[in-house]
Design a protein around this motif. Structure first.
Motif, mmCIF file in Angstrom:
data_model
loop_
_atom_site.group_PDB
_atom_site.id
_atom_site.type_symbol
_atom_site.label_atom_id
_atom_site.label_comp_id
_atom_site.label_asym_id
_atom_site.label_seq_id
_atom_site.Cartn_x
_atom_site.Cartn_y
_atom_site.Cartn_z
ATOM 1 N N GLY A 4 27.379 2.264 28.887
ATOM 2 C CA GLY A 4 27.353 0.849 29.249
ATOM 3 C C GLY A 4 28.191 -0.028 28.333
ATOM 4 N N ALA A 5 28.218 0.298 27.045
ATOM 5 C CA ALA A 5 28.975 -0.534 26.112
ATOM 6 C C ALA A 5 30.472 -0.540 26.423
ATOM 7 C CB ALA A 5 28.712 -0.076 24.672
ATOM 8 N N PRO A 6 31.129 0.610 26.623
ATOM 9 C CA PRO A 6 32.550 0.570 26.992
ATOM 10 C C PRO A 6 32.798 -0.101 28.338
ATOM 11 C CG PRO A 6 31.957 2.750 26.184
ATOM 12 C CD PRO A 6 30.682 1.992 26.363
ATOM 13 N N VAL A 7 31.906 0.113 29.311
ATOM 14 C CA VAL A 7 32.074 -0.542 30.608
ATOM 15 C C VAL A 7 32.012 -2.059 30.443
ATOM 16 C CG1 VAL A 7 31.014 -0.910 32.871
ATOM 17 C CG2 VAL A 7 31.234 1.400 31.969
ATOM 18 N N LEU A 8 31.036 -2.539 29.656
ATOM 19 C CA LEU A 8 30.914 -3.977 29.415
ATOM 20 C C LEU A 8 32.141 -4.517 28.698
ATOM 21 C CD1 LEU A 8 29.221 -6.533 29.536
ATOM 22 C CD2 LEU A 8 28.137 -5.848 27.374
ATOM 23 N N LEU A 9 32.624 -3.777 27.704
ATOM 24 C CA LEU A 9 33.833 -4.193 26.997
ATOM 25 C C LEU A 9 35.018 -4.303 27.947
ATOM 26 C CD1 LEU A 9 35.331 -4.733 24.317
ATOM 27 C CD2 LEU A 9 35.684 -2.257 24.138
ATOM 28 N N GLY A 10 35.171 -3.310 28.833
ATOM 29 C CA GLY A 10 36.259 -3.348 29.802
ATOM 30 C C GLY A 10 36.113 -4.507 30.776
ATOM 31 N N ALA A 11 34.871 -4.793 31.194
ATOM 32 C CA ALA A 11 34.641 -5.897 32.125
ATOM 33 C C ALA A 11 34.962 -7.247 31.479
ATOM 34 C CB ALA A 11 33.192 -5.871 32.607
ATOM 35 N N VAL A 12 34.570 -7.410 30.232
ATOM 36 C CA VAL A 12 34.870 -8.663 29.517
ATOM 37 C C VAL A 12 36.379 -8.831 29.357
ATOM 38 C CG1 VAL A 12 34.666 -9.838 27.291
ATOM 39 C CG2 VAL A 12 32.656 -8.769 28.328
ATOM 40 N N ALA A 13 37.068 -7.751 28.977
ATOM 41 C CA ALA A 13 38.516 -7.823 28.824
ATOM 42 C C ALA A 13 39.194 -8.108 30.154
ATOM 43 C CB ALA A 13 39.040 -6.520 28.232
ATOM 44 N N GLY A 14 38.691 -7.488 31.218
ATOM 45 C CA GLY A 14 39.259 -7.738 32.536
ATOM 46 C C GLY A 14 39.074 -9.171 32.984
ATOM 47 N N ARG A 15 37.901 -9.725 32.714
ATOM 48 C CA ARG A 15 37.651 -11.121 33.091
ATOM 49 C C ARG A 15 38.524 -12.072 32.279
ATOM 50 N NH1 ARG A 15 34.205 -13.892 36.070
ATOM 51 N NH2 ARG A 15 33.595 -16.003 35.460
ATOM 52 N N ALA A 16 38.701 -11.749 31.008
ATOM 53 C CA ALA A 16 39.502 -12.617 30.150
ATOM 54 C C ALA A 16 40.969 -12.643 30.565
ATOM 55 C CB ALA A 16 39.380 -12.168 28.699
ATOM 56 N N THR A 17 41.420 -11.579 31.231
ATOM 57 C CA THR A 17 42.839 -11.498 31.613
ATOM 58 C C THR A 17 43.054 -11.664 33.107
ATOM 59 O OG1 THR A 17 42.669 -9.072 31.758
ATOM 60 C CG2 THR A 17 43.384 -10.002 29.643
ATOM 61 N N ARG A 18 42.049 -12.169 33.825
ATOM 62 C CA ARG A 18 42.184 -12.233 35.282
ATOM 63 C C ARG A 18 43.287 -13.198 35.718
ATOM 64 N NH1 ARG A 18 37.947 -15.432 33.885
ATOM 65 N NH2 ARG A 18 37.603 -17.400 35.005
ATOM 66 N N ARG A 19 43.637 -14.179 34.883
ATOM 67 C CA ARG A 19 44.713 -15.115 35.206
ATOM 68 C C ARG A 19 45.997 -14.812 34.430
ATOM 69 N NH1 ARG A 19 42.736 -19.296 38.191
ATOM 70 N NH2 ARG A 19 40.452 -19.568 38.167
ATOM 71 N N VAL B 19 41.712 8.177 38.910
ATOM 72 C CA VAL B 19 40.908 7.755 40.064
ATOM 73 C C VAL B 19 40.030 6.570 39.699
ATOM 74 C CG1 VAL B 19 38.982 8.429 41.557
ATOM 75 C CG2 VAL B 19 40.937 9.963 41.270
ATOM 76 N N TRP B 20 39.311 6.687 38.578
ATOM 77 C CA TRP B 20 38.398 5.604 38.210
ATOM 78 C C TRP B 20 39.145 4.370 37.719
ATOM 79 C CZ3 TRP B 20 33.926 5.245 40.163
ATOM 80 C CH2 TRP B 20 33.253 6.402 40.571
ATOM 81 N N GLY B 21 40.325 4.553 37.132
ATOM 82 C CA GLY B 21 41.145 3.403 36.791
ATOM 83 C C GLY B 21 41.641 2.680 38.021
ATOM 84 N N ALA B 22 41.999 3.432 39.064
ATOM 85 C CA ALA B 22 42.450 2.814 40.311
ATOM 86 C C ALA B 22 41.322 2.069 41.002
ATOM 87 C CB ALA B 22 43.014 3.887 41.242
ATOM 88 N N VAL B 23 40.134 2.655 41.012
ATOM 89 C CA VAL B 23 39.001 2.068 41.731
ATOM 90 C C VAL B 23 38.394 0.898 40.975
ATOM 91 C CG1 VAL B 23 36.647 2.531 42.531
ATOM 92 C CG2 VAL B 23 38.465 4.196 42.954
ATOM 93 N N ALA B 24 38.274 1.010 39.651
ATOM 94 C CA ALA B 24 37.512 0.013 38.883
ATOM 95 C C ALA B 24 38.275 -0.570 37.704
ATOM 96 C CB ALA B 24 36.201 0.647 38.391
ATOM 97 N N GLY B 25 39.559 -0.318 37.581
ATOM 98 C CA GLY B 25 40.334 -0.928 36.517
ATOM 99 C C GLY B 25 39.917 -0.454 35.131
ATOM 100 N N LEU B 26 40.033 -1.351 34.164
ATOM 101 C CA LEU B 26 39.724 -0.992 32.784
ATOM 102 C C LEU B 26 38.279 -0.529 32.598
ATOM 103 C CD1 LEU B 26 41.119 -0.828 30.041
ATOM 104 C CD2 LEU B 26 40.360 -3.172 29.600
ATOM 105 N N PRO B 27 37.262 -1.176 33.205
ATOM 106 C CA PRO B 27 35.892 -0.645 33.067
ATOM 107 C C PRO B 27 35.768 0.785 33.592
ATOM 108 C CG PRO B 27 35.842 -2.876 33.922
ATOM 109 C CD PRO B 27 37.282 -2.454 33.939
ATOM 110 N N GLY B 28 36.481 1.109 34.668
ATOM 111 C CA GLY B 28 36.428 2.468 35.200
ATOM 112 C C GLY B 28 37.043 3.471 34.259
ATOM 113 N N LEU B 29 38.189 3.126 33.662
ATOM 114 C CA LEU B 29 38.835 4.020 32.699
ATOM 115 C C LEU B 29 37.923 4.311 31.519
ATOM 116 C CD1 LEU B 29 42.380 2.387 32.623
ATOM 117 C CD2 LEU B 29 41.922 4.732 33.332
ATOM 118 N N LEU B 30 37.411 3.248 30.903
ATOM 119 C CA LEU B 30 36.612 3.413 29.687
ATOM 120 C C LEU B 30 35.263 4.059 29.993
ATOM 121 C CD1 LEU B 30 37.336 0.029 27.841
ATOM 122 C CD2 LEU B 30 38.590 2.199 27.740
#
Length: 350
Positions: free
Chosen positions: A63-78, A160-171
């Motif tokens: 969960g910790a890496p997924v959360l980190l990836g989600a936060v980073a993804g949200r911060a860079t959405r623009r 596959v997981w990077g394509a489906v879920a981006g950075l959270p999927g990779l991590l």
């Protein structure tokens, strides 16, 4: 904005794959090694010989890496360029294709020189079998089987997981796969504690392993293999392996190379006898470079599919999902405003 995000994810996957192909794994300060040390420290704090503790450990460590990836993804959405750079760095971190192919070729050189001590010492870079009594065919078999399985684990599944879920999927995928390697094996200590991590890894690899098998069949000619023979062996033998996923990759590789895999595997303190996969002779040194070639071709094919997914199927799936949510929200609004909806609510309150 969504199109820019999809393009950034696709660009990051391609750039990260290129970095892995050119540079391989970082020699020092590898993030996955750092994650392993952190997960080991967490294990020492939460370990108990039961599955409930294993669930807590797995949830926190993944969960910790997924959360980190989600936060980073949200911060860079623009900021598409920043997102692409993050996805590229994450992809490079979690892939291991160059290293896998390198280890196969190093093993091939050692076996061609008949240097069994060097080959036995090198096997630990690929798998956890006890090499002390293995001869050339068994060392070659272990290498081919490891290359086949790790083509899925270290290349196809992260893409596959990077394509489906981006950075959270990779991590998240790399975290789950690392935990499986740490605690998912059979031993008195991890018999129950490691089960949640092993099951999560099995679940995350269900689709990638089957895609790896299909791609291995498709690229068999790059190693002078026969697609029809590879397809036949994959269809016939893929379910014989005790793992729900490894057999998909190993059966296809056996068919592509025209060799027979499986047999008795000796680990440190235990042994397993597995069914045979394939119809040909036992692997030799000459098959290892061919296995590396198949692995590289599968990785490139998976990269092409992964890069296309965010800008094709991913966009369509996202649009369909958003439309379904809007329709459901509209239905709830209409139901809540209608007399029938009000009557139903009053009836439940009696």
């Amino acid at each position: 904005m969504r199109q820019a995000t999809a393009m950034a994810n696709a660009t990051g996957l391609v750039a990260g794959y290129a970095l892995d192909a050119l540079l391989g794994d970082p020699r020092r300060w590898h993030p996955v090694a750092g994650f392993g040390r952190a997960a080991g420290a967490l294990e020492r704090r939460v370990y108990r010989p039961d599955r409930a503790a294993g669930v807590v450990f797995t949830a926190l460590a993944v969960g910790a890496p997924v959360l980190l990836g989600a936060v980073a993804g949200r911060a860079t959405r623009r900021h598409p360029a920043a997102r692409a750079a993050l996805v590229a760095a994450g992809t490079w971190t979690v892939l291991g294709g160059r290293t896998l192919r390198h280890e196969s070729r190093v093993m091939a050189r050692a076996l061609r020189r008949a240097d069994l001590p060097a080959a036995r010492a090198r096997l630990g870079h690929l798998c956890g079998r006890d090499p002390s009594t293995l001869d050339e065919p068994e060392l070659a078999r272990a290498t081919v089987e490891s290359v086949a399985e790790n083509t899925s684990d270290a290349v196809v599944a992260p893409l596959v997981w990077g394509a489906v879920a981006g950075l959270p999927g990779l991590l998240g995928y790399r975290a789950a796969n690392t935990l499986d390697a740490m605690v998912g094996h059979r031993s008195p200590r991890y018999a129950r504690f490691g089960t949640p991590a092993a099951r999560l890894d099995d679940l995350l690899n269900l689709v990638p392993s089957r895609l790896t098998g299909l791609l291995t069949v498709a690229v068999a000619p790059v190693a002078h293999g026969n697609r029809a023979a590879a397809w036949h062996v994959w269809r016939r033998d893929r379910a014989d392996h005790p793992s729900p996923n490894a057999g998909q990759c190993e059966a296809a590789m056996a068919g592509a190379l025209g060799v027979r895999l499986g047999g008795r595997n000796v680990y440190f303190g235990r042994s397993e006898t597995r069914p045979f996969l394939g119809d040909g002779p036992r692997p030799e040194a000459r098959h290892l470079k061919r296995a590396a070639r198949v692995s590289g071709a599968v990785g490139l094919a998976a990269l092409g599919l992964a890069a296309l997914y965010p800008v094709t199927v991913g966009r369509l799936a996202g649009a369909a999902g958003r439309a379904a949510l809007r329709t459901a929200a509209g239905c709830r609004a209409v139901a809540g405003a209608s007399p029938a909806g009000s009557f139903a609510n009053r009836g439940r309150g009696r």
